[in-house]
Write a protein that holds these residues in place. Structure first.
Motif, PDB file in Angstrom:
ATOM      1  N   TYR A   1      -0.905  36.371 -36.767  1.00  0.00           N
ATOM      2  CA  TYR A   1      -0.690  34.951 -36.489  1.00  0.00           C
ATOM      3  C   TYR A   1      -1.972  34.367 -35.905  1.00  0.00           C
ATOM      4  O   TYR A   1      -2.779  35.087 -35.313  1.00  0.00           O
ATOM      5  N   PRO A   2      -2.173  33.054 -36.050  1.00  0.00           N
ATOM      6  CA  PRO A   2      -3.446  32.452 -35.641  1.00  0.00           C
ATOM      7  C   PRO A   2      -3.734  32.440 -34.140  1.00  0.00           C
ATOM      8  O   PRO A   2      -4.836  32.799 -33.734  1.00  0.00           O
ATOM      9  N   GLN A   3      -2.763  32.021 -33.294  1.00  0.00           N
ATOM     10  CA  GLN A   3      -3.128  31.828 -31.890  1.00  0.00           C
ATOM     11  C   GLN A   3      -1.893  31.729 -30.998  1.00  0.00           C
ATOM     12  O   GLN A   3      -0.923  31.055 -31.338  1.00  0.00           O
ATOM     13  N   ASP A   4      -1.980  32.371 -29.828  1.00  0.00           N
ATOM     14  CA  ASP A   4      -0.920  32.258 -28.822  1.00  0.00           C
ATOM     15  C   ASP A   4      -0.738  30.794 -28.418  1.00  0.00           C
ATOM     16  O   ASP A   4      -1.699  30.025 -28.372  1.00  0.00           O
ATOM     17  N   PHE A   5       0.494  30.455 -28.096  1.00  0.00           N
ATOM     18  CA  PHE A   5       0.865  29.155 -27.517  1.00  0.00           C
ATOM     19  C   PHE A   5       0.780  27.973 -28.472  1.00  0.00           C
ATOM     20  O   PHE A   5       0.957  26.839 -28.046  1.00  0.00           O
ATOM     21  N   THR A   6       0.499  28.176 -29.742  1.00  0.00           N
ATOM     22  CA  THR A   6       0.539  27.063 -30.689  1.00  0.00           C
ATOM     23  C   THR A   6       1.974  26.945 -31.205  1.00  0.00           C
ATOM     24  O   THR A   6       2.739  27.922 -31.179  1.00  0.00           O
ATOM     25  N   PRO A   7       2.384  25.760 -31.660  1.00  0.00           N
ATOM     26  CA  PRO A   7       3.802  25.557 -32.021  1.00  0.00           C
ATOM     27  C   PRO A   7       4.340  26.543 -33.060  1.00  0.00           C
ATOM     28  O   PRO A   7       5.391  27.148 -32.845  1.00  0.00           O
ATOM     29  N   GLY A   8       3.646  26.727 -34.185  1.00  0.00           N
ATOM     30  CA  GLY A   8       4.147  27.631 -35.222  1.00  0.00           C
ATOM     31  C   GLY A   8       4.181  29.076 -34.769  1.00  0.00           C
ATOM     32  O   GLY A   8       5.138  29.811 -35.049  1.00  0.00           O
ATOM     33  N   CYS A   9       3.153  29.481 -34.048  1.00  0.00           N
ATOM     34  CA  CYS A   9       3.076  30.876 -33.578  1.00  0.00           C
ATOM     35  C   CYS A   9       4.137  31.152 -32.517  1.00  0.00           C
ATOM     36  O   CYS A   9       4.719  32.231 -32.478  1.00  0.00           O
ATOM     37  N   THR A  10       4.382  30.162 -31.671  1.00  0.00           N
ATOM     38  CA  THR A  10       5.425  30.302 -30.646  1.00  0.00           C
ATOM     39  C   THR A  10       6.792  30.418 -31.312  1.00  0.00           C
ATOM     40  O   THR A  10       7.588  31.301 -30.961  1.00  0.00           O
TER      41      THR A  10
ATOM     42  N   GLN B   1       9.293  33.581 -31.104  1.00  0.00           N
ATOM     43  CA  GLN B   1      10.649  33.382 -30.571  1.00  0.00           C
ATOM     44  C   GLN B   1      11.705  33.898 -31.532  1.00  0.00           C
ATOM     45  O   GLN B   1      12.699  34.491 -31.111  1.00  0.00           O
ATOM     46  N   ARG B   2      11.507  33.668 -32.828  1.00  0.00           N
ATOM     47  CA  ARG B   2      12.474  34.129 -33.828  1.00  0.00           C
ATOM     48  C   ARG B   2      12.499  35.659 -33.905  1.00  0.00           C
ATOM     49  O   ARG B   2      13.563  36.261 -34.005  1.00  0.00           O
ATOM     50  N   PHE B   3      11.319  36.293 -33.868  1.00  0.00           N
ATOM     51  CA  PHE B   3      11.306  37.757 -33.852  1.00  0.00           C
ATOM     52  C   PHE B   3      12.006  38.275 -32.594  1.00  0.00           C
ATOM     53  O   PHE B   3      12.779  39.234 -32.659  1.00  0.00           O
TER      54      PHE B   3
ATOM     55  N   VAL C   1       9.966  29.178 -39.070  1.00  0.00           N
ATOM     56  CA  VAL C   1      11.354  28.891 -38.728  1.00  0.00           C
ATOM     57  C   VAL C   1      12.340  29.839 -39.413  1.00  0.00           C
ATOM     58  O   VAL C   1      13.389  30.153 -38.861  1.00  0.00           O
ATOM     59  N   ILE C   2      12.011  30.337 -40.609  1.00  0.00           N
ATOM     60  CA  ILE C   2      12.937  31.211 -41.342  1.00  0.00           C
ATOM     61  C   ILE C   2      12.398  32.625 -41.545  1.00  0.00           C
ATOM     62  O   ILE C   2      13.087  33.483 -42.090  1.00  0.00           O
TER      63      ILE C   2
ATOM     64  N   VAL D   1      12.366  38.596 -43.268  1.00  0.00           N
ATOM     65  CA  VAL D   1      11.920  39.974 -43.043  1.00  0.00           C
ATOM     66  C   VAL D   1      13.130  40.898 -42.900  1.00  0.00           C
ATOM     67  O   VAL D   1      13.157  41.994 -43.470  1.00  0.00           O
ATOM     68  N   LEU D   2      14.145  40.456 -42.151  1.00  0.00           N
ATOM     69  CA  LEU D   2      15.359  41.265 -42.013  1.00  0.00           C
ATOM     70  C   LEU D   2      16.021  41.503 -43.370  1.00  0.00           C
ATOM     71  O   LEU D   2      16.464  42.619 -43.669  1.00  0.00           O
TER      72      LEU D   2
END
Length: 185
Positions: free
Chosen positions: A71-80, A84-86, A167-168, A173-174
């Motif tokens: 992932y690109p970077q901690d604390f960015t919206p998509g990465c967060t 969170q989903r994992f 988001v999905i 992955v599951l």
């Protein structure tokens, strides 16, 4: 943020921006480099972890399935959202004998702060020089791309996800793990 990531990459930046905006998973995301070959040994790594116990290596998880997500970077919206989903689905991964491992160019302290802020219970590894991201073909303009790889218990790379939608993604992955493990849904 995107301006700094794509600075100087003209047409590549335009294509990636359009794909990201529309949530398109595309071979365009393979621009990060040569992808490792499916059904071959996954590229090995040993990187510092947020847990303070030294380095974590892919080989540490032999005998388990491993989801290696870049992932690109901690604390960015998509990465967060992706993290969170994992975390939300962590018990489902454990039921499938699967370890989650996140990798980005952020340093160990950033990963520690991110895990504390988001209550993440899986390791985040610091690939500060991008060596591992490059080995997995997940590198562009000084950042890891949003790619995910599934490694089977024997260390073979068995699935690849390029340009994922946070988001999905965990549910995708599951579902792939269920398919690979022959689990009926």
């Amino acid at each position: 943020m995107w301006k700094s990531i794509f600075k100087g990459n003209g047409i590549i930046a335009l294509i990636l921006s359009v794909c990201l905006f529309f949530g398109v998973s595309s071979p365009v995301f393979a621009l990060g480099g040569t992808q490792p070959t499916l059904n071959e040994p996954a590229p090995e790594f040993s990187l510092p972890s947020n847990d303070g116990d030294g380095k974590v290596a892919l080989d540490d998880f032999r005998g388990k399935w491993v989801v290696v997500y870049f992932y690109p970077q901690d604390f960015t919206p998509g990465c967060t959202l992706e993290a969170q989903r994992f975390q939300r689905d962590l018990l489902e991964y454990e039921k499938r004998n699967t370890q989650i491992v996140g990798i980005s160019v952020d340093d160990v302290q950033s990963h520690e702060d991110f895990c504390d802020a988001e209550s993440l219970k899986f390791p985040l590894l610091a690939d500060t020089d991008g060596r591992v991201s490059k080995a997995y073909g997940s590198w562009l303009s000084g950042r890891s791309l949003r790619h995910t790889y599934i490694v089977n218990p024997d260390g073979l790379l068995v699935a690849t996800f390029l340009g994922v939608r946070p988001v999905i993604h965990s549910q995708e992955v599951l579902a792939k793990l269920d398919e690979l493990q022959g689990i009926q849904g």
